[in-house]
Motif scaffolding. Sequence first.
Motif, PDB file in Angstrom:
ATOM      1  N   LEU A  29       5.126   7.184   5.141  1.00 37.31           N
ATOM      2  CA  LEU A  29       5.987   6.357   4.171  1.00 37.31           C
ATOM      3  C   LEU A  29       5.955   6.683   2.372  1.00 37.31           C
ATOM      4  O   LEU A  29       7.134   6.416   1.787  1.00 37.31           O
ATOM      5  CB  LEU A  29       5.729   5.189   4.500  1.00 37.31           C
ATOM      6  CG  LEU A  29       6.187   4.345   5.989  1.00 37.31           C
ATOM      7  CD1 LEU A  29       5.616   2.960   6.093  1.00 37.31           C
ATOM      8  CD2 LEU A  29       7.739   4.805   6.215  1.00 37.31           C
ATOM      9  N   GLN A  30       4.764   7.210   2.162  1.00 43.03           N
ATOM     10  CA  GLN A  30       4.753   7.323   0.768  1.00 43.03           C
ATOM     11  C   GLN A  30       5.689   8.725   0.313  1.00 43.03           C
ATOM     12  O   GLN A  30       6.226   8.823  -0.595  1.00 43.03           O
ATOM     13  CB  GLN A  30       3.432   7.431   0.086  1.00 43.03           C
ATOM     14  CG  GLN A  30       2.476   8.854   0.774  1.00 43.03           C
ATOM     15  CD  GLN A  30       1.032   8.736   0.234  1.00 43.03           C
ATOM     16  OE1 GLN A  30       0.841   9.361  -0.911  1.00 43.03           O
ATOM     17  NE2 GLN A  30       0.083   8.058   0.798  1.00 43.03           N
ATOM     18  N   LEU A  31       5.668   9.681   1.374  1.00 41.99           N
ATOM     19  CA  LEU A  31       6.416  10.756   0.984  1.00 41.99           C
ATOM     20  C   LEU A  31       8.058  10.530   1.294  1.00 41.99           C
ATOM     21  O   LEU A  31       9.071  10.727   0.405  1.00 41.99           O
ATOM     22  CB  LEU A  31       6.245  11.917   2.184  1.00 41.99           C
ATOM     23  CG  LEU A  31       5.025  12.763   1.891  1.00 41.99           C
ATOM     24  CD1 LEU A  31       4.817  13.378   3.345  1.00 41.99           C
ATOM     25  CD2 LEU A  31       4.986  13.431   0.926  1.00 41.99           C
TER      26      LEU A  31
ATOM     27  N   ALA B 226      -7.552   3.013   2.727  1.00 34.46           N
ATOM     28  CA  ALA B 226      -7.730   3.767   4.296  1.00 34.46           C
ATOM     29  C   ALA B 226      -7.835   2.695   5.632  1.00 34.46           C
ATOM     30  O   ALA B 226      -7.457   2.804   6.534  1.00 34.46           O
ATOM     31  CB  ALA B 226      -8.805   4.702   4.270  1.00 34.46           C
ATOM     32  N   ALA B 227      -8.757   1.811   5.276  1.00 33.95           N
ATOM     33  CA  ALA B 227      -9.040   0.963   6.574  1.00 33.95           C
ATOM     34  C   ALA B 227      -7.950   0.166   6.864  1.00 33.95           C
ATOM     35  O   ALA B 227      -7.801  -0.480   7.964  1.00 33.95           O
ATOM     36  CB  ALA B 227     -10.396   0.111   6.156  1.00 33.95           C
ATOM     37  N   ARG B 228      -7.015  -0.165   5.776  1.00 34.80           N
ATOM     38  CA  ARG B 228      -5.908  -1.295   5.967  1.00 34.80           C
ATOM     39  C   ARG B 228      -4.636  -0.416   6.629  1.00 34.80           C
ATOM     40  O   ARG B 228      -3.952  -1.271   7.313  1.00 34.80           O
ATOM     41  CB  ARG B 228      -5.567  -1.979   4.602  1.00 34.80           C
ATOM     42  CG  ARG B 228      -6.710  -2.717   4.139  1.00 34.80           C
ATOM     43  CD  ARG B 228      -6.122  -3.184   2.752  1.00 34.80           C
ATOM     44  NE  ARG B 228      -5.129  -3.839   2.761  1.00 34.80           N
ATOM     45  CZ  ARG B 228      -4.251  -4.495   1.949  1.00 34.80           C
ATOM     46  NH1 ARG B 228      -4.608  -4.340   0.827  1.00 34.80           N
ATOM     47  NH2 ARG B 228      -3.161  -5.108   2.124  1.00 34.80           N
TER      48      ARG B 228
ATOM     49  N   TRP C  39       1.118   6.676   9.151  1.00 35.55           N
ATOM     50  CA  TRP C  39       2.256   6.319   8.757  1.00 35.55           C
ATOM     51  C   TRP C  39       1.952   6.008   7.038  1.00 35.55           C
ATOM     52  O   TRP C  39       2.940   5.862   6.340  1.00 35.55           O
ATOM     53  CB  TRP C  39       1.969   4.750   9.297  1.00 35.55           C
ATOM     54  CG  TRP C  39       2.624   4.502  10.403  1.00 35.55           C
ATOM     55  CD1 TRP C  39       2.066   4.431  11.659  1.00 35.55           C
ATOM     56  CD2 TRP C  39       4.055   4.811  10.829  1.00 35.55           C
ATOM     57  NE1 TRP C  39       2.912   4.486  12.672  1.00 35.55           N
ATOM     58  CE2 TRP C  39       4.098   4.425  12.287  1.00 35.55           C
ATOM     59  CE3 TRP C  39       5.233   4.826  10.181  1.00 35.55           C
ATOM     60  CZ2 TRP C  39       5.666   4.730  12.684  1.00 35.55           C
ATOM     61  CZ3 TRP C  39       6.443   5.127  10.447  1.00 35.55           C
ATOM     62  CH2 TRP C  39       6.444   4.923  11.802  1.00 35.55           C
ATOM     63  N   ASN C  40       0.939   6.045   6.343  1.00 35.08           N
ATOM     64  CA  ASN C  40       0.746   6.042   4.990  1.00 35.08           C
ATOM     65  C   ASN C  40       1.249   7.142   4.151  1.00 35.08           C
ATOM     66  O   ASN C  40       2.131   7.020   3.434  1.00 35.08           O
ATOM     67  CB  ASN C  40      -1.008   5.707   4.755  1.00 35.08           C
ATOM     68  CG  ASN C  40      -1.026   5.267   3.140  1.00 35.08           C
ATOM     69  OD1 ASN C  40      -0.114   4.980   2.434  1.00 35.08           O
ATOM     70  ND2 ASN C  40      -2.283   5.741   2.736  1.00 35.08           N
TER      71      ASN C  40
ATOM     72  N   VAL D  87       0.965  -1.310   0.061  1.00 30.13           N
ATOM     73  CA  VAL D  87       0.116  -0.006   0.007  1.00 30.13           C
ATOM     74  C   VAL D  87       0.923   1.334   0.003  1.00 30.13           C
ATOM     75  O   VAL D  87       0.621   2.109  -0.564  1.00 30.13           O
ATOM     76  CB  VAL D  87      -0.996   0.019   1.272  1.00 30.13           C
ATOM     77  CG1 VAL D  87      -1.764   1.328   1.279  1.00 30.13           C
ATOM     78  CG2 VAL D  87      -1.733  -1.034   1.120  1.00 30.13           C
ATOM     79  N   TYR D  88       1.995   1.149   0.930  1.00 31.60           N
ATOM     80  CA  TYR D  88       2.813   2.439   0.909  1.00 31.60           C
ATOM     81  C   TYR D  88       3.396   2.655  -0.477  1.00 31.60           C
ATOM     82  O   TYR D  88       3.682   3.818  -0.798  1.00 31.60           O
ATOM     83  CB  TYR D  88       3.892   2.299   1.930  1.00 31.60           C
ATOM     84  CG  TYR D  88       3.189   1.891   3.545  1.00 31.60           C
ATOM     85  CD1 TYR D  88       2.338   2.493   3.940  1.00 31.60           C
ATOM     86  CD2 TYR D  88       3.734   0.924   4.004  1.00 31.60           C
ATOM     87  CE1 TYR D  88       1.786   2.442   5.079  1.00 31.60           C
ATOM     88  CE2 TYR D  88       3.084   0.711   5.469  1.00 31.60           C
ATOM     89  CZ  TYR D  88       2.136   1.441   5.873  1.00 31.60           C
ATOM     90  OH  TYR D  88       1.458   1.045   7.277  1.00 31.60           O
ATOM     91  N   VAL D  89       4.112   1.602  -0.980  1.00 35.57           N
ATOM     92  CA  VAL D  89       4.743   1.522  -2.202  1.00 35.57           C
ATOM     93  C   VAL D  89       3.844   2.219  -3.432  1.00 35.57           C
ATOM     94  O   VAL D  89       4.193   3.240  -4.257  1.00 35.57           O
ATOM     95  CB  VAL D  89       5.399   0.391  -2.696  1.00 35.57           C
ATOM     96  CG1 VAL D  89       6.141   0.354  -4.084  1.00 35.57           C
ATOM     97  CG2 VAL D  89       6.195  -0.121  -1.660  1.00 35.57           C
ATOM     98  N   ILE D  90       2.644   1.588  -3.335  1.00 38.88           N
ATOM     99  CA  ILE D  90       1.822   2.017  -4.652  1.00 38.88           C
ATOM    100  C   ILE D  90       1.358   3.541  -4.390  1.00 38.88           C
ATOM    101  O   ILE D  90       1.511   4.045  -5.472  1.00 38.88           O
ATOM    102  CB  ILE D  90       0.646   0.991  -4.645  1.00 38.88           C
ATOM    103  CG1 ILE D  90       1.050  -0.519  -5.098  1.00 38.88           C
ATOM    104  CG2 ILE D  90      -0.447   1.578  -5.696  1.00 38.88           C
ATOM    105  CD1 ILE D  90      -0.038  -1.255  -5.012  1.00 38.88           C
ATOM    106  N   SER D  91       1.101   3.686  -3.357  1.00 38.35           N
ATOM    107  CA  SER D  91       0.631   5.274  -2.828  1.00 38.35           C
ATOM    108  C   SER D  91       1.688   6.234  -3.192  1.00 38.35           C
ATOM    109  O   SER D  91       1.537   7.415  -3.780  1.00 38.35           O
ATOM    110  CB  SER D  91       0.241   5.261  -1.420  1.00 38.35           C
ATOM    111  OG  SER D  91      -0.763   4.572  -1.065  1.00 38.35           O
TER     112      SER D  91
END
Length: 302
Positions: A185-187, A174-176, A181-182, A70-74
Motif C-alpha cells: 500500500l505504501q508503494l 510492524a506489530a500493527r 500489505w504495508n 500507518v500506510y499513508v505515513i509510511s
Amino acid sequence: MLQLSRTRTAVYLAFLVLVWGVNWPLSKYALHFTPPILFAGLRTLIGGLILIMLALPGYKKLNFQKTWPVYVISSVLNIILYYGLQTIGLGYLPAGLFSAIVFFQPVLLGFCSWLWLGEEMHAWKWLGLVAGFLGVGVISAGGFAGHLSSTGILLALGSAVSWALGTVYTKKMAARVDLIWNVALQLTIGGVFLLASGSLLERWPSIVWSGSFIWSLLFISVFVIALGWLVFFKLVGSGEASKVGAFTFLIPVIAIVCSVIFMGESVTFNLVAGFVLIIASIMLVNFKKAGASAGGAEKAAE
C-alpha cells in the motif's frame, strides 16, 4: 516478526544490495526514454500492484479501517518524499555528490534506531557508520566538481532523512500491520501520487515505449521496487535496523561496478579506496563487544 536465520539473512542482504545497486545504472538508462517523475510513479505503482496481488489471499490482515494512517505515513516518508526529493534534487547537483549525501541515511538510521527503537549504539558502531559514509563519499568524489547548489544539498538531505525516518517508523509499526500489505500500500499510494504529479508537470507522449525501456521498467518494478522493498523491511523487522543500513553502503559500489561492466566506465582509485572503507564499516557496525551474552550476540548477528 520472526527472526531470520543467518543463511537467509545473508541471502536476503546479497539480493538487496545486488538489485538496488543495479537499479542506479539501469534507471539512468531508462531515463533516456521517459520523464523522471512519471518513471518514478510507474515503477512504484506497478511494484505496489504486484504486491497487492500477492497479499490478496490474506485480505483479512489488511484491516484498512484501523491501520490506514500507518500506510499513508509510511508512503509519505519512504516513497513520496524519498523518490520525489531525489527526482527534483538530481537537477541541482552532480549525481555523485547527490548519491553520497543520500547515503548519509545509514548514519541517520543508526542514530534514530538508537533514539527511538532502543537499539545498542557503541563507539565501534558509530565509527563504522561514519567510515561507510566516508567510503560512499570517496567513491562519489568524481561528482563533486561543478556548481554546488544549496537547494540540491537540502533536497538530498531531505531524501536521506525521509528514508531513515520511514524505516524507523515502519519497524516501530510492524506489530500493527501485515508486512506485505504495508509495503504494497505504501508503494501503491506513493505511485498514484507521483503519477498524478508527473501528469501535471510532464508529458505522457514524451515516454518512448521501446522494448528495452519496457523490460527495464518491468525489472525495476518487480525486483528493485516490489521485492527489494519487501526484503529490506523484512531484514529491518527481524534484526537491528542500523546493521541492515550499514550493508546499504555497498549499493554505490555495485552501481559503479555495473557501470564499469555494462557502460564502459573505468575502475578508479576512489572506487577501491571507498570499497575498503565500506567493508571496514560493515565489520565495525557488526562488531560484538566483549562480554556480550550468547543470546545477545545471536540476535545481533541476525
